[in-house]
Design a protein around this motif. Sequence first.
Motif, mmCIF file in Angstrom:
data_model
loop_
_atom_site.group_PDB
_atom_site.id
_atom_site.type_symbol
_atom_site.label_atom_id
_atom_site.label_comp_id
_atom_site.label_asym_id
_atom_site.label_seq_id
_atom_site.Cartn_x
_atom_site.Cartn_y
_atom_site.Cartn_z
ATOM 1 N N VAL A 1 0.838 -1.197 0.000
ATOM 2 C CA VAL A 1 0.000 0.000 0.000
ATOM 3 C C VAL A 1 0.878 1.254 0.000
ATOM 4 C CG1 VAL A 1 -1.608 1.335 1.410
ATOM 5 C CG2 VAL A 1 -1.989 -1.100 1.047
ATOM 6 N N LEU A 2 2.029 1.179 0.678
ATOM 7 C CA LEU A 2 2.901 2.340 0.759
ATOM 8 C C LEU A 2 3.536 2.697 -0.586
ATOM 9 C CD1 LEU A 2 4.625 1.734 4.186
ATOM 10 C CD2 LEU A 2 3.171 3.644 3.570
ATOM 11 N N ALA A 3 3.674 1.730 -1.494
ATOM 12 C CA ALA A 3 4.162 1.974 -2.856
ATOM 13 C C ALA A 3 5.386 2.876 -2.889
ATOM 14 C CB ALA A 3 3.053 2.561 -3.729
ATOM 15 N N LEU B 1 3.167 13.892 3.894
ATOM 16 C CA LEU B 1 2.456 14.533 5.006
ATOM 17 C C LEU B 1 0.948 14.459 4.815
ATOM 18 C CD1 LEU B 1 5.348 15.908 5.017
ATOM 19 C CD2 LEU B 1 4.209 17.820 6.098
ATOM 20 N N SER B 2 0.235 14.260 5.895
ATOM 21 C CA SER B 2 -1.208 14.406 5.851
ATOM 22 C C SER B 2 -1.519 15.789 6.419
ATOM 23 C CB SER B 2 -1.873 13.323 6.699
ATOM 24 O OG SER B 2 -1.627 13.587 8.064
ATOM 25 N N GLU B 3 -2.799 16.188 6.361
ATOM 26 C CA GLU B 3 -3.155 17.510 6.879
ATOM 27 C C GLU B 3 -3.047 17.564 8.413
ATOM 28 O OE1 GLU B 3 -5.059 15.357 5.480
ATOM 29 O OE2 GLU B 3 -7.041 15.219 6.407
ATOM 30 N N HIS B 4 -2.763 16.417 9.029
ATOM 31 C CA HIS B 4 -2.641 16.384 10.486
ATOM 32 C C HIS B 4 -1.217 16.685 10.955
ATOM 33 C CE1 HIS B 4 -6.650 14.750 10.500
ATOM 34 N NE2 HIS B 4 -6.253 13.831 9.634
ATOM 35 N N CYS B 5 -0.332 16.975 9.997
ATOM 36 C CA CYS B 5 1.047 17.282 10.360
ATOM 37 C C CYS B 5 1.422 18.668 9.877
ATOM 38 C CB CYS B 5 2.011 16.277 9.732
ATOM 39 S SG CYS B 5 2.194 14.809 10.723
ATOM 40 N N VAL B 6 2.272 19.337 10.654
ATOM 41 C CA VAL B 6 2.815 20.621 10.248
ATOM 42 C C VAL B 6 3.940 20.354 9.248
ATOM 43 C CG1 VAL B 6 3.934 22.718 11.109
ATOM 44 C CG2 VAL B 6 2.270 21.527 12.539
ATOM 45 N N ALA C 1 23.918 -3.653 1.640
ATOM 46 C CA ALA C 1 23.065 -2.522 1.996
ATOM 47 C C ALA C 1 22.053 -2.958 3.051
ATOM 48 C CB ALA C 1 22.346 -2.000 0.763
ATOM 49 N N HIS C 2 21.873 -2.128 4.038
ATOM 50 C CA HIS C 2 20.927 -2.426 5.112
ATOM 51 C C HIS C 2 20.441 -1.086 5.652
ATOM 52 C CE1 HIS C 2 20.092 -4.506 9.230
ATOM 53 N NE2 HIS C 2 19.003 -4.351 8.501
ATOM 54 N N TYR C 3 19.263 -0.653 5.227
ATOM 55 C CA TYR C 3 18.782 0.660 5.637
ATOM 56 C C TYR C 3 17.268 0.665 5.776
ATOM 57 C CZ TYR C 3 18.034 0.993 0.596
ATOM 58 O OH TYR C 3 17.645 0.745 -0.692
ATOM 59 N N ILE C 4 16.790 1.634 6.542
ATOM 60 C CA ILE C 4 15.346 1.786 6.756
ATOM 61 C C ILE C 4 14.717 2.331 5.485
ATOM 62 C CG2 ILE C 4 13.591 3.048 8.051
ATOM 63 C CD1 ILE C 4 15.476 2.946 10.465
ATOM 64 N N GLU C 5 13.674 1.685 5.005
ATOM 65 C CA GLU C 5 13.005 2.128 3.783
ATOM 66 C C GLU C 5 11.770 2.962 4.079
ATOM 67 O OE1 GLU C 5 13.937 -0.832 0.131
ATOM 68 O OE2 GLU C 5 12.254 -1.377 1.391
ATOM 69 N N THR C 6 10.982 2.504 5.021
ATOM 70 C CA THR C 6 9.749 3.243 5.294
ATOM 71 C C THR C 6 9.555 3.456 6.791
ATOM 72 O OG1 THR C 6 8.633 1.122 5.103
ATOM 73 C CG2 THR C 6 8.357 2.634 3.283
ATOM 74 N N VAL C 7 9.017 4.621 7.102
ATOM 75 C CA VAL C 7 8.697 4.961 8.483
ATOM 76 C C VAL C 7 7.232 5.384 8.499
ATOM 77 C CG1 VAL C 7 9.257 6.480 10.419
ATOM 78 C CG2 VAL C 7 11.052 5.797 8.828
ATOM 79 N N VAL C 8 6.486 4.886 9.466
ATOM 80 C CA VAL C 8 5.072 5.243 9.574
ATOM 81 C C VAL C 8 4.830 5.866 10.943
ATOM 82 C CG1 VAL C 8 2.712 4.361 9.568
ATOM 83 C CG2 VAL C 8 4.408 3.361 8.029
ATOM 84 N N ASN D 1 -2.861 8.468 17.736
ATOM 85 C CA ASN D 1 -4.052 7.743 18.185
ATOM 86 C C ASN D 1 -4.499 6.690 17.159
ATOM 87 O OD1 ASN D 1 -4.174 9.057 20.602
ATOM 88 N ND2 ASN D 1 -5.617 10.614 19.891
ATOM 89 N N GLY D 2 -3.553 5.988 16.591
ATOM 90 C CA GLY D 2 -3.872 4.903 15.667
ATOM 91 C C GLY D 2 -4.102 5.343 14.236
ATOM 92 N N LYS D 3 -4.154 6.674 13.989
ATOM 93 C CA LYS D 3 -4.397 7.171 12.637
ATOM 94 C C LYS D 3 -3.072 7.591 12.014
ATOM 95 C CE LYS D 3 -6.484 11.074 12.197
ATOM 96 N NZ LYS D 3 -7.514 12.076 12.400
ATOM 97 N N GLU D 4 -2.849 7.152 10.770
ATOM 98 C CA GLU D 4 -1.597 7.462 10.097
ATOM 99 C C GLU D 4 -1.530 8.946 9.768
ATOM 100 O OE1 GLU D 4 -0.376 4.135 7.485
ATOM 101 O OE2 GLU D 4 -0.046 5.763 6.071
ATOM 102 N N VAL D 5 -0.531 9.661 10.277
ATOM 103 C CA VAL D 5 -0.431 11.094 9.994
ATOM 104 C C VAL D 5 0.738 11.433 9.075
ATOM 105 C CG1 VAL D 5 -1.654 11.924 12.023
ATOM 106 C CG2 VAL D 5 0.788 11.479 12.177
ATOM 107 N N MET D 6 1.731 10.550 9.017
ATOM 108 C CA MET D 6 2.864 10.821 8.124
ATOM 109 C C MET D 6 3.570 9.504 7.822
ATOM 110 S SD MET D 6 6.105 13.230 7.947
ATOM 111 C CE MET D 6 5.657 14.356 9.179
ATOM 112 N N THR D 7 4.041 9.392 6.564
ATOM 113 C CA THR D 7 4.932 8.280 6.251
ATOM 114 C C THR D 7 6.187 8.882 5.650
ATOM 115 O OG1 THR D 7 4.085 7.975 4.014
ATOM 116 C CG2 THR D 7 3.012 6.688 5.732
ATOM 117 N N ALA D 8 7.292 8.217 5.839
ATOM 118 C CA ALA D 8 8.537 8.672 5.233
ATOM 119 C C ALA D 8 9.154 7.520 4.467
ATOM 120 C CB ALA D 8 9.499 9.175 6.310
#
Lengths: 150, 104
Positions: free
Chosen positions: A27-29, A104-109, B42-49, B53-60
Motif C-alpha cells: 500500500v505504501l508503494a 504529510l497528511s493535513e494532520h502534520c505541520v 546494503a541495510h537501511y530503513i526504507e519506510t517509516v510510519v 491515536n492509531g491514525k496514520e499522519v505521516m509516512t517517510a
Amino acid sequence: MTMKRSRRWFLRAAVTAAALVTLPVRVLARATAAFKAKDTDSLMRELFGDMPIEASDAITLKVPDIAENGAVVPVTVSTDIEGVQQICVVVDNNPNPLSAIFNLSEHCVADVSTRIKIGDSSITRALVKTSDRVYMTMKEVKVTIGGCGG
Amino acid sequence: MSDKPVKIRGRAKNGVAEIKCLMPHPMETGTRKDADGAFIPAHYIETVVCKHNGKEVMTAEWGASVSKDPYFAFTVRNAQPGDIIEVSWTDNQGQSSSGELVLK
C-alpha cells in the motif's frame, strides 16, 4: 480424509496470513525508481513527472554551510505553503541523490528534521509538492573531510 | 525480527506536539567495504510510519543516505496530553521495529 482436508485448510490459512502481512508494505508503494536514480534531473522526472517546478522563498531549508562530518548532517525543512503533500530532500552529488521523502497528511505541520549523509560538497535541495505544483529551494553545503578545519 | 525499539520524546503544547525520535539502525549504504575488501550489504530503513491515536499522519520513505541511527523530528496538529504517538519502521531486509509515546 480428515487429515488431508486439515492440511489443505492449513496451507490456505498460511497463504492468506502471508498475503495480509505483506499488504501494508504494498500500500505504501515506495518510489523505488526515484531512489535508484543517479542524477537529480531523472529523479525529479520520476517523482513529479511534468509538474511545474518553481524556486520559492517560502521554504526554509536549514543545513549547515560547512559540515565537518559528512556522515551526519542535520537537515530541517519547513514551509508556510498551504496543502503540502510531500517534502523531499535531495543531495545532487550523492551517488543516489534522493535522500528522503516525507508524505504529510493535513494532520502534520510542514516541518521535518533528520540527519543525512553528504559524500562531497554539494548542492542540497528541498522540494515541496502540493496538489498542482512543486516548489524548490537550494543551498550549498561544503563538506570538510577530516573535520579539523584549516 | 524486531530490532531495538524507536526512542520517542515529545510534548503537547498549544494543541501541537513536536515529536523527536531516534531509531537505532546501521543504515549501511552497500558501497562500503569491510576489512577484507568485500562489500558490506546494503541495510537501511526504507519506510517509516507515524501514527497519532492509531491514525496514520505521516509516512517517510528513506534511501541509504540517511545517517546511521536516524534522527527524525516532526510536528503533529490537534495533539492533546494523553494522545498516543506510534512510530514504526521497516528496512530493506524486512526487519522492523516501533516505539510508542503517551503525550504529556
